[in-house]
Design a protein around this motif. Structure first.
Motif, PDB file in Angstrom:
ATOM      1  N   ILE A   1     -32.821  18.150  17.963  1.00 41.48           N
ATOM      2  CA  ILE A   1     -32.359  17.806  16.616  1.00 41.48           C
ATOM      3  C   ILE A   1     -33.556  18.103  15.714  1.00 41.48           C
ATOM      4  N   PRO A   2     -33.450  19.091  14.844  1.00 38.20           N
ATOM      5  CA  PRO A   2     -34.599  19.504  14.029  1.00 38.20           C
ATOM      6  C   PRO A   2     -35.196  18.357  13.217  1.00 38.20           C
ATOM      7  N   ARG A   3     -36.495  18.432  12.989  1.00 39.17           N
ATOM      8  CA  ARG A   3     -37.163  17.402  12.186  1.00 39.17           C
ATOM      9  C   ARG A   3     -36.554  17.326  10.797  1.00 39.17           C
ATOM     10  N   SER A   4     -36.106  18.459  10.272  1.00 34.23           N
ATOM     11  CA  SER A   4     -35.493  18.469   8.942  1.00 34.23           C
ATOM     12  C   SER A   4     -34.179  17.686   8.917  1.00 34.23           C
ATOM     13  N   ARG A   5     -33.632  17.394  10.101  1.00 34.28           N
ATOM     14  CA  ARG A   5     -32.384  16.628  10.223  1.00 34.28           C
ATOM     15  C   ARG A   5     -32.649  15.224  10.760  1.00 34.28           C
ATOM     16  N   GLY A   6     -33.919  14.825  10.752  1.00 35.29           N
ATOM     17  CA  GLY A   6     -34.270  13.480  11.204  1.00 35.29           C
ATOM     18  C   GLY A   6     -34.678  13.402  12.669  1.00 35.29           C
ATOM     19  N   GLY A   7     -34.754  14.550  13.349  1.00 31.79           N
ATOM     20  CA  GLY A   7     -35.176  14.556  14.751  1.00 31.79           C
ATOM     21  C   GLY A   7     -36.627  14.150  14.883  1.00 31.79           C
ATOM     22  N   ARG A   8     -36.919  13.400  15.925  1.00 31.62           N
ATOM     23  CA  ARG A   8     -38.279  12.892  16.132  1.00 31.62           C
ATOM     24  C   ARG A   8     -38.974  13.667  17.237  1.00 31.62           C
ATOM     25  N   THR A   9     -40.277  13.547  17.282  1.00 23.17           N
ATOM     26  CA  THR A   9     -41.071  14.188  18.323  1.00 23.17           C
ATOM     27  C   THR A   9     -41.217  13.194  19.473  1.00 23.17           C
ATOM     28  N   THR A  10     -40.214  13.183  20.344  1.00 27.30           N
ATOM     29  CA  THR A  10     -40.166  12.265  21.480  1.00 27.30           C
ATOM     30  C   THR A  10     -39.696  13.025  22.720  1.00 27.30           C
ATOM     31  N   TRP A  11     -39.881  12.422  23.883  1.00 29.51           N
ATOM     32  CA  TRP A  11     -39.392  13.001  25.137  1.00 29.51           C
ATOM     33  C   TRP A  11     -37.904  13.345  25.022  1.00 29.51           C
ATOM     34  N   GLU A  12     -37.155  12.493  24.338  1.00 26.64           N
ATOM     35  CA  GLU A  12     -35.698  12.629  24.280  1.00 26.64           C
ATOM     36  C   GLU A  12     -35.218  13.687  23.281  1.00 26.64           C
ATOM     37  N   ASN A  13     -36.136  14.296  22.519  1.00 24.88           N
ATOM     38  CA  ASN A  13     -35.719  15.270  21.515  1.00 24.88           C
ATOM     39  C   ASN A  13     -36.506  16.585  21.573  1.00 24.88           C
ATOM     40  N   ILE A  14     -37.359  16.752  22.555  1.00 25.83           N
ATOM     41  CA  ILE A  14     -38.172  17.964  22.659  1.00 25.83           C
ATOM     42  C   ILE A  14     -37.868  18.657  23.983  1.00 25.83           C
ATOM     43  N   VAL A  15     -37.701  19.971  23.934  1.00 26.76           N
ATOM     44  CA  VAL A  15     -37.561  20.778  25.149  1.00 26.76           C
ATOM     45  C   VAL A  15     -38.487  21.984  25.041  1.00 26.76           C
ATOM     46  N   THR A  16     -38.824  22.554  26.194  1.00 29.83           N
ATOM     47  CA  THR A  16     -39.611  23.775  26.242  1.00 29.83           C
ATOM     48  C   THR A  16     -38.722  24.938  25.808  1.00 29.83           C
ATOM     49  N   ALA A  17     -39.246  25.786  24.933  1.00 27.53           N
ATOM     50  CA  ALA A  17     -38.497  26.958  24.461  1.00 27.53           C
ATOM     51  C   ALA A  17     -39.455  28.128  24.311  1.00 27.53           C
ATOM     52  N   CYS A  18     -38.955  29.316  24.608  1.00 28.93           N
ATOM     53  CA  CYS A  18     -39.766  30.507  24.350  1.00 28.93           C
ATOM     54  C   CYS A  18     -39.724  30.756  22.841  1.00 28.93           C
ATOM     55  N   ALA A  19     -40.708  31.474  22.342  1.00 31.24           N
ATOM     56  CA  ALA A  19     -40.782  31.724  20.899  1.00 31.24           C
ATOM     57  C   ALA A  19     -39.523  32.413  20.362  1.00 31.24           C
ATOM     58  N   PRO A  20     -38.976  33.450  21.049  1.00 37.31           N
ATOM     59  CA  PRO A  20     -37.761  34.082  20.504  1.00 37.31           C
ATOM     60  C   PRO A  20     -36.571  33.106  20.402  1.00 37.31           C
ATOM     61  N   CYS A  21     -36.363  32.271  21.412  1.00 35.85           N
ATOM     62  CA  CYS A  21     -35.252  31.308  21.350  1.00 35.85           C
ATOM     63  C   CYS A  21     -35.499  30.255  20.277  1.00 35.85           C
ATOM     64  N   ASN A  22     -36.745  29.793  20.165  1.00 41.16           N
ATOM     65  CA  ASN A  22     -37.081  28.799  19.156  1.00 41.16           C
ATOM     66  C   ASN A  22     -36.802  29.370  17.763  1.00 41.16           C
ATOM     67  N   LEU A  23     -37.177  30.624  17.562  1.00 38.81           N
ATOM     68  CA  LEU A  23     -36.928  31.281  16.277  1.00 38.81           C
ATOM     69  C   LEU A  23     -35.431  31.470  16.039  1.00 38.81           C
ATOM     70  N   ALA A  24     -34.701  31.859  17.082  1.00 36.73           N
ATOM     71  CA  ALA A  24     -33.254  32.083  16.946  1.00 36.73           C
ATOM     72  C   ALA A  24     -32.522  30.785  16.628  1.00 36.73           C
ATOM     73  N   LYS A  25     -32.952  29.679  17.243  1.00 36.92           N
ATOM     74  CA  LYS A  25     -32.300  28.390  16.989  1.00 36.92           C
ATOM     75  C   LYS A  25     -32.653  27.891  15.594  1.00 36.92           C
TER      76      LYS A  25
END
Length: 187
Positions: free
Chosen positions: A111-135
């Motif tokens: 859940i993006p930080r801009s949508r209220g997502g927090r930096t926690t175990w329950e909201n962070i996953v490993t992503a490659c740079a291309p996928c992170n950019l695409a999402k």
């Protein structure tokens, strides 16, 4: 490819076991430099389980360098793991949770930080740079990109178990009896 050495590895580190004879950690493997091990022996904090053939000398003393030591006092292992980049990557097996690539890894807020997502175990996953950019700043549903696994806090046991799958490039033969690697046994 893992290599089993019969000669001491560079720097002659010692495998450090807890008082129950299990490694303190698997990834990174619990190794101490020989100088630290000698100090721990003299301070009576460890028992020497196995040694290399290499001997160290002083004017009045000599001893074989330990290759495996065990702590005299048990260190509890079931504490919650620290929320670090390394532990996050280990939890997610060093692969992108959207495409499984092991390259160019970063982390993504489900859940993006801009949508209220927090930096926690329950909201962070490993992503490659291309996928992170695409999402981007979209939710998984909006982007049509769903993580392979639900983001959650792992236990220390889970991280240790995951770490067993990433053995170092080399192991000394004297360490093998104390590690639970998938090594073919001699008949």
């Amino acid at each position: 490819m893992m290599q089993v050495l019969t000669r001491p590895p560079s720097g002659m580190p010692a495998l450090v076991l807890n008082a129950d004879y299990r490694p303190l950690s698997y990834y990174p493997l619990s190794l101490w430099p020989w100088q630290e091990v000698i100090k721990a022996v003299f301070l009576d904090r460890v028992d020497v389980v196995s040694t290399y053939d290499h001997v160290v000398h002083s004017p009045s003393f000599e001893m074989k360098l330990p290759s495996v030591v065990s702590l005299k006092q048990y260190v509890p292992q079931e504490r919650p793991p620290a929320f670090t980049r390394f532990n996050l990557f280990l939890r997610d097996s060093f692969s992108c949770q959207y495409c499984a690539s092991p390259d160019d890894l970063t982390f993504d807020h489900v859940i993006p930080r801009s949508r209220g997502g927090r930096t926690t175990w329950e909201n962070i996953v490993t992503a490659c740079a291309p996928c992170n950019l695409a999402k981007g700043g979209r939710t998984p549903r909006e982007a049509g990109m769903h993580p392979f696994h639900t983001a959650r806090r792992p236990s220390m046991h889970e991280l240790q178990d995951r770490g067993r799958k990433f053995p170092p490039g080399h192991l000394h033969a004297s360490w093998l009896d104390y590690l639970y690697w998938d090594i073919e046994l001699e008949s």
